[in-house]
Design an enzyme around this catalytic site. Sequence first.
Site, PDB file in Angstrom:
ATOM      1  N   HIS A  23       0.997  -1.334  -0.152  1.00 48.20           N
ATOM      2  CA  HIS A  23       0.057  -0.038  -0.066  1.00 48.20           C
ATOM      3  C   HIS A  23       0.978   1.221  -0.071  1.00 48.20           C
ATOM      4  CE1 HIS A  23       0.867   0.557   4.159  1.00 48.20           C
ATOM      5  NE2 HIS A  23       0.220  -0.587   4.465  1.00 48.20           N
ATOM      6  N   HIS A  33       3.967   1.667   2.298  1.00 48.35           N
ATOM      7  CA  HIS A  33       5.312   0.755   2.094  1.00 48.35           C
ATOM      8  C   HIS A  33       5.929   1.698   1.113  1.00 48.35           C
ATOM      9  CE1 HIS A  33       2.348  -2.674   3.102  1.00 48.35           C
ATOM     10  NE2 HIS A  33       3.368  -2.622   3.996  1.00 48.35           N
ATOM     11  N   CYS A  67       2.391 -11.602  19.289  1.00 42.76           N
ATOM     12  CA  CYS A  67       1.549 -11.273  18.230  1.00 42.76           C
ATOM     13  C   CYS A  67       2.013 -11.727  16.884  1.00 42.76           C
ATOM     14  CB  CYS A  67       1.305  -9.763  18.262  1.00 42.76           C
ATOM     15  SG  CYS A  67       0.343  -9.204  16.965  1.00 42.76           S
ATOM     16  N   CYS A 100       2.630  -8.676  14.328  1.00 45.43           N
ATOM     17  CA  CYS A 100       3.901  -8.012  14.736  1.00 45.43           C
ATOM     18  C   CYS A 100       5.019  -8.900  14.534  1.00 45.43           C
ATOM     19  CB  CYS A 100       4.151  -7.484  16.029  1.00 45.43           C
ATOM     20  SG  CYS A 100       2.620  -6.152  16.474  1.00 45.43           S
ATOM     21  N   CYS A 110      -3.346  -7.223  20.878  1.00 47.14           N
ATOM     22  CA  CYS A 110      -2.082  -6.493  20.797  1.00 47.14           C
ATOM     23  C   CYS A 110      -2.368  -4.637  20.555  1.00 47.14           C
ATOM     24  CB  CYS A 110      -1.210  -6.798  19.419  1.00 47.14           C
ATOM     25  SG  CYS A 110      -0.284  -5.806  18.509  1.00 47.14           S
ATOM     26  N   HIS A 146      -2.528  -4.270  16.365  1.00 44.60           N
ATOM     27  CA  HIS A 146      -3.179  -5.006  15.588  1.00 44.60           C
ATOM     28  C   HIS A 146      -4.542  -5.328  16.026  1.00 44.60           C
ATOM     29  CE1 HIS A 146       0.681  -6.045  13.598  1.00 44.60           C
ATOM     30  NE2 HIS A 146      -0.137  -6.090  12.662  1.00 44.60           N
ATOM     31  N   LYS A 202      -3.143   5.065  11.612  1.00 48.19           N
ATOM     32  CA  LYS A 202      -2.135   4.701  10.618  1.00 48.19           C
ATOM     33  C   LYS A 202      -2.761   3.772   9.494  1.00 48.19           C
ATOM     34  CE  LYS A 202       1.862   1.611  10.574  1.00 48.19           C
ATOM     35  NZ  LYS A 202       2.243   0.060  10.581  1.00 48.19           N
ATOM     36  N   LYS A 225      -3.398  -2.280   5.687  1.00 48.59           N
ATOM     37  CA  LYS A 225      -4.294  -3.367   5.053  1.00 48.59           C
ATOM     38  C   LYS A 225      -5.203  -4.026   6.089  1.00 48.59           C
ATOM     39  CE  LYS A 225      -4.169  -4.696   0.869  1.00 48.59           C
ATOM     40  NZ  LYS A 225      -4.901  -4.148  -0.100  1.00 48.59           N
TER      41      LYS A 225
HETATM   42  N1  MSP Z   1       9.234  -7.224   7.728  1.00 54.10           N
HETATM   43  C1  MSP Z   1       9.036  -6.181   8.788  1.00 54.10           C
HETATM   44  C2  MSP Z   1      10.558  -5.463   8.414  1.00 54.10           C
HETATM   45  C3  MSP Z   1      11.656  -6.026   8.753  1.00 54.10           C
HETATM   46  S1  MSP Z   1      13.136  -5.344   8.695  1.00 54.10           S
HETATM   47  C4  MSP Z   1      14.585  -5.863   8.896  1.00 54.10           C
HETATM   48  C5  MSP Z   1       8.036  -5.452   8.617  1.00 54.10           C
HETATM   49  N2  MSP Z   1       7.347  -5.331   7.165  1.00 54.10           N
HETATM   50  S2  MSP Z   1       6.187  -4.540   6.763  1.00 54.10           S
HETATM   51  O1  MSP Z   1       5.807  -5.178   5.508  1.00 54.10           O
HETATM   52  O2  MSP Z   1       5.211  -4.558   7.906  1.00 54.10           O
HETATM   53  O3  MSP Z   1       6.372  -3.119   6.503  1.00 54.10           O
HETATM   54  C6  MSP Z   1       6.865  -2.455   7.549  1.00 54.10           C
HETATM   55  C7  MSP Z   1       7.171  -0.967   7.011  1.00 54.10           C
HETATM   56  O4  MSP Z   1       6.396  -0.515   6.051  1.00 54.10           O
HETATM   57  C8  MSP Z   1       7.335   0.116   8.047  1.00 54.10           C
HETATM   58  O5  MSP Z   1       8.388   0.153   8.870  1.00 54.10           O
HETATM   59  C9  MSP Z   1       7.119   1.554   7.114  1.00 54.10           C
HETATM   60  O6  MSP Z   1       8.326   1.717   6.659  1.00 54.10           O
HETATM   61  C10 MSP Z   1       6.164   0.930   6.017  1.00 54.10           C
HETATM   62  N3  MSP Z   1       4.719   1.192   6.465  1.00 54.10           N
HETATM   63  C11 MSP Z   1       3.688   0.310   6.607  1.00 54.10           C
HETATM   64  N4  MSP Z   1       2.596   1.220   6.856  1.00 54.10           N
HETATM   65  C12 MSP Z   1       2.889   2.612   6.848  1.00 54.10           C
HETATM   66  C13 MSP Z   1       2.121   3.772   7.123  1.00 54.10           C
HETATM   67  N5  MSP Z   1       0.936   3.541   7.409  1.00 54.10           N
HETATM   68  N6  MSP Z   1       2.785   4.839   7.151  1.00 54.10           N
HETATM   69  C14 MSP Z   1       4.148   4.952   6.706  1.00 54.10           C
HETATM   70  N7  MSP Z   1       4.768   3.681   6.322  1.00 54.10           N
HETATM   71  C15 MSP Z   1       4.432   2.672   6.803  1.00 54.10           C
HETATM   72  O7  MSP Z   1       7.684  -4.737   9.476  1.00 54.10           O
END
Ligand code: MSP
Length: 522
Positions: free
Chosen positions: A21, A24, A130, A133, A155, A158, A305, A308
Amino acid sequence: MSDGSSFYITTPIFYVNDVPHIGHAYTEVAADVLARWHRQAGDDTWFLTGTDEHGQKILRTATANGVTPKEWADRLVETAWQPLLATIDISNDDFIRTTDKRHEVNVQLFLQRLFDAGYIYTGDYEGSYCVGCEEYKQPGDLVDGTGQYEGQQVCAIHSKPVELLQERNYFFRMSDFTQPLLDLYEKNPLFIQPESVRNEIVAFVGRGLTDLSISRQSFDWGIKVPWDDSHVVYVWFDALLNYITAAGYGADDAQFERLWPATHIVGKDIARFHAVIWPAMLMAAGLEVPKQVFGHGWLLVGGEKMSKSKLTGIAPNQITDTFGSDAFRYYFMSAINFGQDGSFSWEDLSARYQSELANGFGNLASRVVAMVLRYFDGAIPDAATLAPADETVLALERRVTSEADEAIGRLAIHEALASIWQLVDGLNGYITEQEPWALAKNPEQRERLQAVLSTAVHGVGTLAVLLSPVIPEATTKLWQALGGVGEITAVPVTRAFEWQSAGRVEPLEPLFPRVETIDGAA
Ligand code: MSP
């Protein structure tokens, strides 16, 4: 900005349980802008991104979809995560998957080294976990559930119940690193940024660290613990190591020497993993800690925040299909202070697209090119003498170039853009005041017209160079129209004002055309 050392920048590696989304994509664009800027400043730059494919979360999603976890990961990487990079113009040098052999073998190597050094022991874990997480939770991390989870602890992130775990696990002696980490934060105040994230982490570590469970026995979708294949490595321990396995750890010492340590760009939700667990792991292995961990803010939708799992996710191509990838990149980098949360709305995106990109920058470029075509048949004039107003523009070009570079050095992307925009506004004001269309009517003012258009073209070219890390598509088109010499990315961004033209302009299509109304927003 070049100081001789390399600039190695990373994004988090993303879970492949779902499609990307705009949250990311936001992280990707921020890291990409920094990487492009440094590359264009002549720094030895390396930009890594990738996917996090092990653990219970992915295993459950795959099972629910009737495929193996590897099949699921392959499908998501090919159809969603790799295509995302093209959708938003990401210039990564490498893409690591935690299922890559190069990663798996060197995670095992790292773990064995820690084991041999006495940092790993066997113990019994009992507590909450969790899966969303992929994190062990302390009682203080949980909140009272509502709705269908009324009466249960859930959590806080979540809003779903945690699972009670009771397992024989391997533990990492993280508690040994409480003081070394506090010393690191004190000695290097910029290690964790921004200040708000740093304060929270310093307070957390100050309360003392406990040892960390780093293996799981109840499922097998992970990397096997090298000395005991009835356990798989805890997914975060596995994932964090991507930053060094991709850089050559255990495989290519010269490459690793060259790249490590890295600057990590992550969301603030996972800054703790990166600024606590990760440096502790590296210290235990006798490796250098990261250069910096920057925890950026969240994209909020309706004040929460965006995610998905809470069904507020917006796919990046919903935006790029209408506005283009440049607008996506510019909008999120300029509208949100990097490091703070920011609310996304279609109205704000449309308004800024129109006022800043289409009217502010795009129009400026079109007008200047069109006037050179009309008044000089496309040949960019030389200025015989410069008036004070022209000198002011040249000075502004130099000032914003160094201000923007300084801001990028602090990872303050929005400030860099604000500096560059002074030149957009300055040039628009200059043209309004100098009225080249009026000068063109008077043959006696021919020399003055030459100076004004020469200055305006020069300023617009400088803008193209400065903006190329942010809006690469539009600036490449503009570069061509200005007859820029060589590739635009070959002009050092720190000397943007020294760009050169072959001498003629070519017609330029609108860089940011009017967009059709979507849901009444544009
Ligand atoms: N797989 C772990 C990270 C491991 S790094 C060694 C993870 N993945 S995740 O798919 O959940 O992606 C997390 C990252 O996506 C967040 O740290 C951030 O950079 C980004 N974001 C996810 N949702 C977001 C928002 N709503 N706003 C901004 N960034 C967001 O955690």
